[in-house]
Write a protein that holds these residues in place. Structure first.
Motif, PDB file in Angstrom:
ATOM      1  N   GLU A  24      -2.135  69.661 -43.879  1.00 26.27           N
ATOM      2  CA  GLU A  24      -1.381  68.799 -42.969  1.00 26.27           C
ATOM      3  C   GLU A  24      -1.753  69.067 -41.509  1.00 26.27           C
ATOM      4  OE1 GLU A  24       2.828  68.564 -43.655  1.00 26.27           O
ATOM      5  OE2 GLU A  24       2.633  68.814 -45.822  1.00 26.27           O
ATOM      6  N   ILE A  77       0.190  61.556 -43.032  1.00 26.68           N
ATOM      7  CA  ILE A  77       0.908  62.821 -42.861  1.00 26.68           C
ATOM      8  C   ILE A  77       2.180  62.613 -42.043  1.00 26.68           C
ATOM      9  CG2 ILE A  77       0.802  65.098 -41.774  1.00 26.68           C
ATOM     10  CD1 ILE A  77      -2.164  65.191 -42.555  1.00 26.68           C
ATOM     11  N   TYR A 107      -5.116  66.822 -46.101  1.00 28.23           N
ATOM     12  CA  TYR A 107      -3.754  66.569 -46.586  1.00 28.23           C
ATOM     13  C   TYR A 107      -3.054  67.858 -47.035  1.00 28.23           C
ATOM     14  CZ  TYR A 107      -4.358  61.484 -46.582  1.00 28.23           C
ATOM     15  OH  TYR A 107      -4.539  60.177 -46.199  1.00 28.23           O
TER      16      TYR A 107
END
Length: 316
Positions: A37, A86, A34
């Motif tokens: 990304e 995402i 995360y």
């Protein structure tokens, strides 16, 4: 991404069989996913170093987690849930940026309005607290604007013709002399008596409001600001922040305060400034004296008069 939603139930159902080491590795890989990304690097040794796997057991756990929860593609190890979150986050970037711009513009206009309101109130000798809400600042300015600030022609005529501490010649000179640079300057252009006359109209609205209904915080601050302006003209050091107002306002009217201040200014030395606290004992003494004088005004008994001195003179 600076944050992500962690669904406890989904995670617990999917990872109930993992060991403590495998839990730690999986959690670290998700956070890295995360934060960047993008997928995790394809080289297992790079992944092992990324999560700090040192022992043989830890390196084996990394390989186990990659094979179970990730899919190797050309650009690295993919996780379906991470890719979905995402994508949703990136699609909402434009909306978030627009909201942030609107909020920034709103806050800028809010600060500009507060600055204008504070400047206008300070010009009226009213200094609100630094954390006063904008809605209350607007009400304070509205109340201050409704108070009469000018003196009518009739009041001006009354002021000029009323007896004051100056002589008739000086009074006539002050009211009727032409406003040229050739006349002699008058160093006493406004006496304490004139201050009371000029103040009567300005405090009339506030006195009436005080008699009819309890003062709100906004009305009281406007009243304090107006009184401060008049008291400083007389020679009293008064500011809206002084705690003395908490003692004066509930017990004395504006007329009593101005009258007491004028009397104190008459007996002070020329050029001497008087603190607002000085008025409290003066006002208390004035109220006590007035009460006692009313009680002691009794008619004399008839038998106390001397008939020889008063009975024949007609004075009785």
């Amino acid at each position: 991404m600076n944050y992500y939603e962690h669904h406890i139930g989904d995670y617990a159902e999917a990872t109930a069989h993992l060991s403590l080491i495998e839990h730690g590795i999986y959690s670290q890989l998700i956070r890295k996913y995360y934060a960047k990304e993008r997928p995790i690097a394809a080289d297992p040794e790079v992944v092992q170093r990324l999560v700090g796997a040192r022992t043989k057991k830890e390196r084996k756990a990394v390989n186990t987690i990659l094979k179970e929860f990730f899919t190797l593609e050309e650009d690295g190890w993919h996780n379906a849930r991470c890719d979905k979150e995402i994508k949703l986050y990136q699609e909402g970037n434009g909306e978030r940026e627009q909201k942030a711009a609107h909020e920034k513009d709103r806050m800028s206009r809010h600060r500009e309005e507060r600055a204008r309101l504070f400047a206008k109130l300070r010009a009226l000798d009213i200094t609100p607290k630094w954390d006063t809400p904008v809605t209350q600042l607007r009400e304070m300015l509205k109340d201050a604007g409704n108070a009469p600030a000018a003196i009518t022609d009739a009041e001006q005529e009354h002021t000029c013709n009323a007896p004051a501490t100056r002589t008739d010649t000086e009074q006539e000179h002050t009211c009727n002399a032409p406003a040229t640079a050739n006349h002699t300057p008058d160093t006493n252009t406004q006496s304490p008596d004139t201050i009371i006359t000029n103040t009567s109209t300005k405090v009339a609205v506030l006195v009436k409001q005080e008699q009819e209904q309890p003062e709100t915080g906004t009305a009281q601050q406007a009243r304090i600001g107006l009184l401060c302006q008049q008291l400083r003209n007389i020679g009293i050091d008064a500011t809206p922040q002084m705690p003395t107002w908490e003692t004066l306002l509930p017990h004395y009217s504006d007329k009593q305060i101005i009258t007491c201040a004028t009397e104190a200014a008459r007996h002070s030395r020329q050029g001497q400034r008087i603190h607002l606290n000085y008025l409290i004992p003066k006002l208390e003494d004035a109220v006590i004296t007035k009460t006692c004088s009313t009680v002691n005004q009794r008619q004399p008994r008839a038998e106390n008069f001397d008939k020889l001195n008063y009975g024949t003179s007609g004075k009785l």
